[in-house]
Design a protein around this motif. Structure first.
Motif, PDB file in Angstrom:
ATOM      1  N   ASP A   1       0.853  -1.179   0.000  1.00 55.14           N
ATOM      2  CA  ASP A   1       0.000   0.000   0.000  1.00 55.14           C
ATOM      3  C   ASP A   1       0.894   1.236   0.000  1.00 55.14           C
ATOM      4  OD1 ASP A   1      -1.632   2.204   0.857  1.00 55.14           O
ATOM      5  OD2 ASP A   1      -3.043   0.795   1.757  1.00 55.14           O
ATOM      6  N   ALA A   2       0.755   2.077  -0.992  1.00 53.25           N
ATOM      7  CA  ALA A   2       1.603   3.267  -1.134  1.00 53.25           C
ATOM      8  C   ALA A   2       1.302   4.337  -0.080  1.00 53.25           C
ATOM      9  CB  ALA A   2       1.436   3.861  -2.532  1.00 53.25           C
ATOM     10  N   GLY A   3       0.300   4.125   0.753  1.00 51.94           N
ATOM     11  CA  GLY A   3      -0.067   5.113   1.762  1.00 51.94           C
ATOM     12  C   GLY A   3       0.834   5.135   2.989  1.00 51.94           C
ATOM     13  N   TYR A   4       1.723   4.153   3.105  1.00 52.75           N
ATOM     14  CA  TYR A   4       2.633   4.110   4.250  1.00 52.75           C
ATOM     15  C   TYR A   4       3.867   4.967   4.015  1.00 52.75           C
ATOM     16  CZ  TYR A   4       0.193   0.045   6.194  1.00 52.75           C
ATOM     17  OH  TYR A   4      -0.733  -0.802   6.729  1.00 52.75           O
ATOM     18  N   LYS A   5       4.436   5.488   5.097  1.00 48.51           N
ATOM     19  CA  LYS A   5       5.717   6.197   5.029  1.00 48.51           C
ATOM     20  C   LYS A   5       6.857   5.189   5.117  1.00 48.51           C
ATOM     21  CE  LYS A   5       3.903  10.340   7.266  1.00 48.51           C
ATOM     22  NZ  LYS A   5       4.048  11.267   8.390  1.00 48.51           N
ATOM     23  N   LYS A   6       7.999   5.513   4.507  1.00 45.51           N
ATOM     24  CA  LYS A   6       9.176   4.640   4.569  1.00 45.51           C
ATOM     25  C   LYS A   6       9.808   4.674   5.953  1.00 45.51           C
ATOM     26  CE  LYS A   6      10.293   4.965  -0.306  1.00 45.51           C
ATOM     27  NZ  LYS A   6      11.211   5.457  -1.320  1.00 45.51           N
ATOM     28  N   ASN A   7       9.736   5.823   6.598  1.00 41.46           N
ATOM     29  CA  ASN A   7      10.256   5.960   7.948  1.00 41.46           C
ATOM     30  C   ASN A   7       9.511   7.103   8.636  1.00 41.46           C
ATOM     31  OD1 ASN A   7      11.783   8.498   7.359  1.00 41.46           O
ATOM     32  ND2 ASN A   7      12.978   7.122   6.086  1.00 41.46           N
ATOM     33  N   GLN A   8       9.651   7.161   9.939  1.00 43.93           N
ATOM     34  CA  GLN A   8       9.032   8.245  10.700  1.00 43.93           C
ATOM     35  C   GLN A   8       9.987   8.676  11.797  1.00 43.93           C
ATOM     36  OE1 GLN A   8       5.053   8.825  11.617  1.00 43.93           O
ATOM     37  NE2 GLN A   8       4.283   6.979  10.623  1.00 43.93           N
ATOM     38  N   LEU A   9       9.945   9.950  12.108  1.00 41.27           N
ATOM     39  CA  LEU A   9      10.678  10.497  13.234  1.00 41.27           C
ATOM     40  C   LEU A   9       9.637  11.030  14.208  1.00 41.27           C
ATOM     41  CD1 LEU A   9      13.467  11.137  14.430  1.00 41.27           C
ATOM     42  CD2 LEU A   9      13.288  13.392  13.344  1.00 41.27           C
ATOM     43  N   ILE A  10       9.642  10.470  15.420  1.00 40.59           N
ATOM     44  CA  ILE A  10       8.672  10.850  16.444  1.00 40.59           C
ATOM     45  C   ILE A  10       9.426  11.594  17.538  1.00 40.59           C
ATOM     46  CG2 ILE A  10       6.931   9.999  18.059  1.00 40.59           C
ATOM     47  CD1 ILE A  10       7.064   7.303  16.397  1.00 40.59           C
ATOM     48  N   ASP A  11       9.042  12.830  17.766  1.00 42.32           N
ATOM     49  CA  ASP A  11       9.643  13.614  18.846  1.00 42.32           C
ATOM     50  C   ASP A  11       8.662  13.626  20.002  1.00 42.32           C
ATOM     51  OD1 ASP A  11      10.790  15.473  20.568  1.00 42.32           O
ATOM     52  OD2 ASP A  11      11.493  16.746  18.942  1.00 42.32           O
ATOM     53  N   THR A  12       9.009  12.928  21.085  1.00 44.69           N
ATOM     54  CA  THR A  12       8.103  12.805  22.223  1.00 44.69           C
ATOM     55  C   THR A  12       8.308  13.896  23.262  1.00 44.69           C
ATOM     56  OG1 THR A  12       9.550  11.410  23.573  1.00 44.69           O
ATOM     57  CG2 THR A  12       8.162  10.295  21.931  1.00 44.69           C
ATOM     58  N   GLY A  13       9.284  14.743  23.026  1.00 42.44           N
ATOM     59  CA  GLY A  13       9.656  15.735  24.025  1.00 42.44           C
ATOM     60  C   GLY A  13      10.747  15.212  24.943  1.00 42.44           C
ATOM     61  N   GLN A  14      10.825  13.903  25.092  1.00 51.68           N
ATOM     62  CA  GLN A  14      11.871  13.261  25.885  1.00 51.68           C
ATOM     63  C   GLN A  14      12.849  12.496  25.005  1.00 51.68           C
ATOM     64  OE1 GLN A  14      10.809  11.504  29.662  1.00 51.68           O
ATOM     65  NE2 GLN A  14      11.943   9.651  29.128  1.00 51.68           N
ATOM     66  N   ASP A  15      12.330  11.916  23.923  1.00 54.79           N
ATOM     67  CA  ASP A  15      13.145  11.125  23.001  1.00 54.79           C
ATOM     68  C   ASP A  15      12.818  11.498  21.568  1.00 54.79           C
ATOM     69  OD1 ASP A  15      14.349   9.139  24.958  1.00 54.79           O
ATOM     70  OD2 ASP A  15      12.221   8.746  25.309  1.00 54.79           O
ATOM     71  N   ARG A  16      13.795  11.245  20.697  1.00 50.29           N
ATOM     72  CA  ARG A  16      13.573  11.349  19.254  1.00 50.29           C
ATOM     73  C   ARG A  16      13.692   9.922  18.719  1.00 50.29           C
ATOM     74  NH1 ARG A  16      13.835  16.057  16.414  1.00 50.29           N
ATOM     75  NH2 ARG A  16      15.028  15.116  14.730  1.00 50.29           N
ATOM     76  N   ILE A  17      12.559   9.401  18.230  1.00 50.20           N
ATOM     77  CA  ILE A  17      12.482   7.994  17.832  1.00 50.20           C
ATOM     78  C   ILE A  17      12.451   7.898  16.314  1.00 50.20           C
ATOM     79  CG2 ILE A  17      11.180   5.853  18.038  1.00 50.20           C
ATOM     80  CD1 ILE A  17       9.890   7.078  20.591  1.00 50.20           C
ATOM     81  N   TYR A  18      13.445   7.207  15.770  1.00 56.38           N
ATOM     82  CA  TYR A  18      13.498   6.947  14.333  1.00 56.38           C
ATOM     83  C   TYR A  18      12.943   5.550  14.089  1.00 56.38           C
ATOM     84  CZ  TYR A  18      15.329   6.489   9.579  1.00 56.38           C
ATOM     85  OH  TYR A  18      15.453   6.311   8.223  1.00 56.38           O
ATOM     86  N   VAL A  19      11.918   5.456  13.247  1.00 55.51           N
ATOM     87  CA  VAL A  19      11.249   4.186  12.973  1.00 55.51           C
ATOM     88  C   VAL A  19      11.355   3.873  11.486  1.00 55.51           C
ATOM     89  CG1 VAL A  19       9.095   2.870  13.171  1.00 55.51           C
ATOM     90  CG2 VAL A  19       9.558   4.758  14.767  1.00 55.51           C
ATOM     91  N   THR A  20      11.805   2.669  11.169  1.00 62.24           N
ATOM     92  CA  THR A  20      11.843   2.183   9.798  1.00 62.24           C
ATOM     93  C   THR A  20      11.704   0.674   9.854  1.00 62.24           C
ATOM     94  OG1 THR A  20      13.037   2.328   7.692  1.00 62.24           O
ATOM     95  CG2 THR A  20      14.368   1.935   9.678  1.00 62.24           C
ATOM     96  N   HIS A  21      11.361   0.048   8.735  1.00 66.91           N
ATOM     97  CA  HIS A  21      11.251  -1.408   8.744  1.00 66.91           C
ATOM     98  C   HIS A  21      12.632  -2.053   8.750  1.00 66.91           C
ATOM     99  CE1 HIS A  21       9.531  -5.327   8.288  1.00 66.91           C
ATOM    100  NE2 HIS A  21      10.113  -5.535   7.125  1.00 66.91           N
ATOM    101  N   GLY A  22      13.528  -1.493   7.963  1.00 70.78           N
ATOM    102  CA  GLY A  22      14.899  -1.986   7.956  1.00 70.78           C
ATOM    103  C   GLY A  22      15.351  -2.566   6.628  1.00 70.78           C
TER     104      GLY A  22
END
Length: 170
Positions: A58-79
């Motif tokens: 599904d082309a609607g997904y992002k390849k990666n995401q960066l989530i800034d929680t205020g405490q952490d910066r989380i980089y998410v990808t499948h790999g």
């Protein structure tokens, strides 16, 4: 901050429904590292961060995401696009570029957790199809405090796996 991390359910929607219902209000973020094989428009994703995997068409997904929680910066990808089967070097460069403190990925279906420099790298394993020496259908919860990352892996029955608990100083 508490982060639920799951990956590689490969079409098993029910386990995600069960997980998300069980942890609703108990964690701050729900994160899926790809290969759900569900539509990107699925209502499950309204309460979660999700990225595409090599089995998500599904082309609607992002390849990666960066989530800034205020405490952490989380980089998410499948790999799969970061060649994680060959190690985390490329993934580490991506994390550094994004100034991430936590790096989450799936793809290998193998549990993995280590701190490299100041970054926590975590693979929750597969909730449906584990591979490698640890044959447990798994997910992880990261409890991030100002002092440390506390990581606990769980099985599909929401039971903590005693030998798979780790603490890393920040």
């Amino acid at each position: 901050m508490k982060y639920l991390v799951v990956s590689d359910n490969h079409g098993d929607r029910k386990i995600l429904v069960d997980l998300f219902q069980h942890y609703q209000g108990k964690v701050d973020y729900m994160i899926h590292c790809g290969d759900s094989e569900l539509p990107s428009s699925d209502e499950l994703w309204q309460s979660a961060y999700v990225v595409t995997g090599n089995c998500d068409y599904d082309a609607g997904y992002k390849k990666n995401q960066l989530i800034d929680t205020g405490q952490d910066r989380i980089y998410v990808t499948h790999g799969h696009l970061s060649n994680v089967r060959m190690g985390v070097t490329q993934l580490g460069i991506e994390a550094q570029t994004n100034d991430a403190t936590i790096v989450l990925f799936g793809h290998t279906h193998q549990i993995g957790c280590e701190k490299v420099g100041s970054r926590l790298f975590l693979n929750p394993g597969s909730i449906s199809q584990p591979r490698g020496p640890i044959q447990i259908k798994s997910y992880a919860i990261i409890d991030s405090t100002p002092e440390a990352f506390h990581v606990q892996y769980y099985n599909r029955e929401f039971e903590a796996i005693p030998d798979l608990a780790f603490t890393f100083a920040k």
